[in-house]
Motif scaffolding. Structure first.
Motif, short mmCIF file in Angstrom:
data_model
loop_
_atom_site.label_atom_id
_atom_site.label_comp_id
_atom_site.label_asym_id
_atom_site.label_seq_id
_atom_site.Cartn_x
_atom_site.Cartn_y
_atom_site.Cartn_z
N GLY A 104 0.84 -1.17 0.05
CA GLY A 104 0.00 -0.06 0.04
C GLY A 104 0.88 1.31 -0.05
N GLN A 105 1.84 1.33 0.90
CA GLN A 105 2.63 2.67 0.92
C GLN A 105 3.66 2.74 -0.42
OE1 GLN A 105 5.18 1.03 4.24
NE2 GLN A 105 4.00 2.23 5.72
N ALA A 106 4.13 1.39 -1.22
CA ALA A 106 4.69 1.65 -2.26
C ALA A 106 3.96 1.89 -3.50
CB ALA A 106 5.58 0.24 -2.61
N ALA A 107 2.66 1.48 -3.46
CA ALA A 107 1.66 2.20 -4.51
C ALA A 107 1.42 3.43 -4.68
CB ALA A 107 0.30 1.26 -4.53
N ALA A 108 1.87 4.25 -3.32
CA ALA A 108 1.49 5.69 -3.39
C ALA A 108 2.61 6.25 -4.10
CB ALA A 108 1.32 6.12 -1.92
N PHE A 109 3.50 5.73 -4.09
CA PHE A 109 5.10 6.38 -4.76
C PHE A 109 4.95 6.79 -6.24
CE2 PHE A 109 6.98 5.89 -0.85
CZ PHE A 109 8.17 6.60 -0.95
N PRO A 110 4.70 5.87 -7.08
CA PRO A 110 5.17 6.22 -8.60
C PRO A 110 4.75 7.34 -9.07
CG PRO A 110 4.29 3.94 -8.11
CD PRO A 110 4.05 4.71 -6.99
N LEU A 111 3.51 7.88 -9.44
CA LEU A 111 3.24 9.15 -10.12
C LEU A 111 3.45 10.27 -9.36
CD1 LEU A 111 0.07 9.58 -12.43
CD2 LEU A 111 0.84 11.30 -10.85
N ALA A 112 2.95 10.25 -8.15
CA ALA A 112 2.98 11.45 -7.34
C ALA A 112 4.56 11.89 -6.86
CB ALA A 112 2.10 11.25 -6.30
N ALA A 113 5.18 10.76 -6.30
CA ALA A 113 6.73 10.96 -5.89
C ALA A 113 7.58 11.50 -7.24
CB ALA A 113 7.10 9.88 -5.11
N GLY A 126 -1.20 14.77 -2.65
CA GLY A 126 -0.26 13.55 -3.01
C GLY A 126 1.21 14.17 -3.51
N VAL A 127 1.24 14.86 -4.45
CA VAL A 127 2.53 15.32 -4.95
C VAL A 127 3.10 16.12 -3.87
CG1 VAL A 127 3.69 16.56 -6.78
CG2 VAL A 127 1.67 15.13 -7.46
N GLY A 128 2.53 17.09 -3.39
CA GLY A 128 2.97 18.15 -2.37
C GLY A 128 3.53 17.35 -1.03
N THR A 129 3.00 16.31 -0.62
CA THR A 129 3.61 15.63 0.52
C THR A 129 4.83 15.09 0.25
OG1 THR A 129 2.23 13.71 0.20
CG2 THR A 129 1.47 15.24 1.86
N PHE A 130 4.97 14.58 -0.69
CA PHE A 130 6.39 13.91 -1.45
C PHE A 130 7.33 15.22 -1.64
CE2 PHE A 130 3.92 9.99 -2.85
CZ PHE A 130 4.68 9.24 -1.78
N ALA A 131 6.84 16.37 -2.28
CA ALA A 131 7.73 17.28 -2.50
C ALA A 131 8.39 18.10 -1.25
CB ALA A 131 6.91 18.45 -3.37
N VAL A 132 7.75 18.08 -0.19
CA VAL A 132 8.01 18.70 0.96
C VAL A 132 9.47 18.09 1.54
CG1 VAL A 132 7.81 19.20 3.26
CG2 VAL A 132 6.15 19.89 1.67
N GLN A 133 9.36 16.53 1.48
CA GLN A 133 10.09 15.55 1.95
C GLN A 133 11.40 15.44 1.09
OE1 GLN A 133 8.16 11.88 3.83
NE2 GLN A 133 6.75 12.46 2.61
N ILE A 134 11.26 15.57 -0.07
CA ILE A 134 12.24 15.63 -1.11
C ILE A 134 12.99 16.78 -1.03
CG2 ILE A 134 13.04 15.26 -3.54
CD1 ILE A 134 10.56 13.60 -4.03
N ALA A 135 12.33 17.89 -0.89
CA ALA A 135 13.30 19.16 -0.70
C ALA A 135 13.95 19.24 0.18
CB ALA A 135 12.12 20.20 -1.07
N LYS A 136 13.51 18.81 1.49
CA LYS A 136 14.17 18.86 2.93
C LYS A 136 15.40 17.69 2.51
CE LYS A 136 13.86 20.32 5.84
NZ LYS A 136 14.27 21.82 6.22
N ALA A 137 15.24 16.44 1.93
CA ALA A 137 16.37 15.73 1.69
C ALA A 137 17.48 16.23 0.63
CB ALA A 137 15.98 14.56 0.92
#
Length: 326
Positions: free
Chosen positions: A125-134, A158-169
């Motif tokens: 379930g977690q992995a399925a959330a990644f492809p398009l949005a992340a 969906g995209v925003g929550t990944f963007a915040v984390q990737i930017a911090k990384a």
């Protein structure tokens, strides 16, 4: 196999759970038994044929009365069932995640170029959330450098929550724009500053940004450029909310941005085209394995309730990701 199918454009009620033929992998494909699939805004855009102008601009995706691909969904996680003759990277039994049309089904065929091994740290379930949005978030932050200040408009989606984390990384300073109910969520994901759009207009504030990632599409180009530093970058990535049908929707902003990008020298304007790429998925898998990026799943629904899942995404503006389980 069971799949979520539509024959015509319309509201979520056009989606039906049916028995259809199982797809067969081509030479460069993998056939995956799907364990989870994520819902994206793309699904309701295709389901409704919205905005209408998209049907004229992309006839390879949009048919006259319904989408060319009748099975909805694009993000999946599951186990490889079989592989095409030219595939050497995967074998039956491998746990994978990726992006391919027709993911709301028991099986999906995906090109090897859009599939990666599933990180051990993630559930299906977690992995399925990644492809398009992340992947969209990752590609939208290509202009970002360590130490720069990023603003994400639509940070709780969906995209925003990944963007915040990737930017911090990446080592950036992040300002997240969201509604009141999502302030705590984006702070937990690492946002340095949060703007509640119900009380504050970020385009009128004094803060200046090196990169602004717009995931909403509800502001003018003038508004979005105002908080950018000279030489800063505005990244446009569609957006829009479902109102039951629109003529142009966020496409108008994209077209104007494309034209202005050729004329202005004060700022860089990029119209994001997020293409599925296995190397991006592998990079995201590494970030997930190290705990730098997590998938936030708002709700899970069984496959048979795909219509309810999309309705929730449309009407209640889900936080982060909504996932279907099989």
């Amino acid at each position: 196999m069971k799949a979520i199918v539509q024959d015509r454009y319309g509201a979520p009620d056009v989606l039906e759970l049916r028995e259809i033929d199982q797809p067969a992998p081509g030479a460069s494909d993998v056939l995956v038994r799907v364990h989870a699939a994520a819902v994206n805004a793309r699904d309701w855009h295709l389901m409704r044929g919205d905005p209408y102008v998209a049907r004229l601009m992309d006839k390879s995706t949009f048919g006259r009365r319904g989408p060319r691909q009748p099975v909805r969904g694009s993000d999946f996680a599951g186990v490889v069932e079989s592989v095409g003759a030219g595939v050497t990277r995967f074998k039956p039994g491998d746990r994978v995640f990726g992006e391919a049309d027709g993911a709301f089904a028991e099986f999906v065929c995906a090109p090897v170029t859009s599939v990666a091994h599933l990180p051990a740290a993630l559930t299906f379930g977690q992995a399925a959330a990644f492809p398009l949005a992340a992947n969209t978030a990752l590609m939208g932050l290509r202009a970002l450098e360590a130490g720069q200040h990023l603003l994400v408009n639509g940070a709780s989606g969906g995209v925003g929550t990944f963007a915040v984390q990737i930017a911090k990384a990446y080592g950036a300073e992040v300002t997240a724009v969201c509604s009141t109910r999502n302030v705590d969520l984006v702070r937990e994901l690492g946002a340095d500053h949060v703007v509640d759009y119900t009380t504050t207009d970020f385009t009128r504030a004094t803060a200046q940004y090196d990169v602004l990632l717009d995931l909403v599409g509800n502001r003018t180009l003038r508004d979005l450029r105002r908080p950018l530093k000279p030489g800063g970058t505005l990244v446009l990535s569609g957006g829009g909310v479902s109102r039951g049908g629109s003529l142009i929707g966020p496409v108008g902003l994209i077209i104007r941005g494309t034209l202005l990008a050729k004329l202005t020298r004060r700022h860089h304007i990029e119209v994001l085209e997020a293409v599925p790429r296995a190397d991006n998925l592998r990079a995201l898998a590494d970030l997930a394995e190290t705990g730098k990026v997590v998938a936030v799943v708002d709700r899970e629904y069984p496959l048979a309730q795909a219509a309810e899942a999309i309705r929730y995404l449309e009407v209640d503006h889900a936080r982060a990701k909504v996932v279907l389980t099989l």
